[in-house]
Design an enzyme around this catalytic site. Structure first.
Site, PDB file in Angstrom:
ATOM      1  N   TYR A 239       0.823  -1.205   0.000  1.00 46.81           N
ATOM      2  CA  TYR A 239       0.000   0.000   0.000  1.00 46.81           C
ATOM      3  C   TYR A 239       0.863   1.264   0.000  1.00 46.81           C
ATOM      4  CZ  TYR A 239      -3.964   3.038   0.557  1.00 46.81           C
ATOM      5  OH  TYR A 239      -4.892   4.005   0.332  1.00 46.81           O
ATOM      6  N   THR A 276     -14.303  -1.402   2.863  1.00 43.93           N
ATOM      7  CA  THR A 276     -14.947  -0.727   1.746  1.00 43.93           C
ATOM      8  C   THR A 276     -14.754  -1.565   0.492  1.00 43.93           C
ATOM      9  OG1 THR A 276     -12.985   0.534   1.058  1.00 43.93           O
ATOM     10  CG2 THR A 276     -14.379   1.517   2.786  1.00 43.93           C
TER      11      THR A 276
END
Length: 387
Positions: A239, A276
């Site tokens: 990430y 999400t």
């Protein structure tokens, strides 16, 4: 009428149908969590929320409507029902539109590609005609591709930079059985990294602000925030130190550039981890969030709770919580050293709160939401909200 029983189907973290009633109930729960407004004027601040139908953008929309009486426009890019149901974001927009009407807020939704010039024109025309200007712009976009103003399409990738990265990831079988496996992701090429910055960086955010300024739509005290994420060292290889992290760094640099424009205050908001539709696509994130939930339990802050804090700081009800780089920090609870140490202890062998994670993931599509009768037929062809 096109009522039918809707069941979840798909593979991995992608479901191909969504349940309208479950999506409505999810928005209702967010509204309940947001609580009541306090002394909200009839002519509340005008906001444009880009990415208003999912994730943190949706949470910011609901919190803004419920607690701060915002007016304005929410932008999403959703698909109506056809052979499949509509996307979950379509139904969430319907629910949020109903919420706005119930609360007496002048808030409407636009369905379109945020990257497209035609969408910008339509949205800005609406703001100019209906409100005359804008107080806040919240930018919350996670997209796989973007066609820029020159007509070039860029494809984002989720890859490390410089070297391959091996991580553990959480998956679920078709019957819901959790499983862990180790995967290795090869590094991005220079072209892939550049394309990801083009999609996920700050270029489009800056284009929105420039278009608003050119049209004279920036009100005194205008503020804009792009939602971002840093996350744990446990996930940094894929990430923050990867292609998405490079895009987030560009987003932060864009904030500094935009703040040099007359009448503009631009910030990035570093939000905490959440389940999400965007985050579930990132290797290792599902496992990390599952472990984080196991460590924190109900102390894990929801997107609505964080959005409440965001609005309080934007509206001056609370002071800005900025770090040394000028970023607004809503993630300090997640990155507390004691919390991260406890998550790291479990990283090598644990699976975390997988029951909670699976329910959260399925709820993104309107399934596993308490109080919904999934055996009942439901109308799936619903019109886009208009007010």
């Amino acid at each position: 009428m096109s009522e039918r029983v809707v069941n979840p189907s798909g593979r991995g973290f992608l479901l191909v149908d969504s349940h309208p009633t479950g999506c409505f109930e999810s928005v209702a729960r967010m509204r309940s969590e947001a609580g009541a407004a306090r002394d909200v004027p009839a002519d509340g601040p005008v906001a444009l929320i880009i990415g208003a139908t999912a994730g943190y953008g949706l949470a910011a929309t609901v919190a803004g409507l419920a607690r701060h009486g915002i007016r304005g426009v929410g932008l999403g890019f959703e698909r109506p029902a056809g052979r499949r149901t509509a996307t979950a974001g379509w139904y969430r927009a319907v629910a949020a539109g109903r919420l706005a009407r119930e609360l007496g807020r002048d808030f409407t939704f636009v369905n379109g590609d945020a990257f497209a010039g035609s969408t910008k024109d339509e949205t800005l025309d609406l703001i100019a005609k209906r409100f005359g200007g804008l107080d806040y712009l919240i930018y919350s976009v996670a997209a796989p591709r973007r066609t820029d103003p020159a007509g070039v399409t860029h494809q984002s990738v989720i890859k490390p930079l410089g070297a391959a990265h091996t991580t553990r990831t959480l998956e679920f079988d078709r019957d819901g059985t959790p499983a862990l496996r180790e995967i290795t992701v090869e590094p991005a090429s220079a072209d892939e990294a550049a394309a990801t910055v083009k999609v996920m960086g700050g270029e489009d955010w800056a284009l929105w602000v420039a278009a608003l300024a050119e049209r004279g739509l920036l009100r005194d005290g205008f503020q804009t925030v792009a939602l971002s994420y840093i996350g744990s060292k446990l996930t940094s290889g894929i990430y923050r130190s990867g292609t998405i992290g490079a895009a987030k760094a560009h987003l932060e640099a864009t904030a500094a550039e935009l703040s040099e424009l007359p009448g503009v205050r631009a910030l990035t908001s570093v939000n905490g981890a959440a389940v999400t539709q965007a985050s579930t696509a990132i290797p290792g994130i599902a496992l990390y969030v599952s472990l984080l939930r196991e460590v924190l339990g109900d102390e894990l802050q929801s997107p609505v709770a964080q959005s409440i804090r965001l609005w309080e700081q934007l509206t001056g009800a609370a002071p800005f919580d900025l770090d040394e780089a000028g970023r607004l920090r809503l993630d300090r609870w997640e990155l507390d050293p004691a919390v991260q140490a406890r998550v790291a202890e479990r990283w090598a062998t644990g699976m975390g709160d997988v029951g909670w994670f699976r329910a959260q993931f399925r709820a993104l599509y309107g399934f596993d939401v308490p109080g919904v009768d999934y055996a009942r037929p439901v109308e799936v062809e619903l019109p886009w909200p208009t007010t």
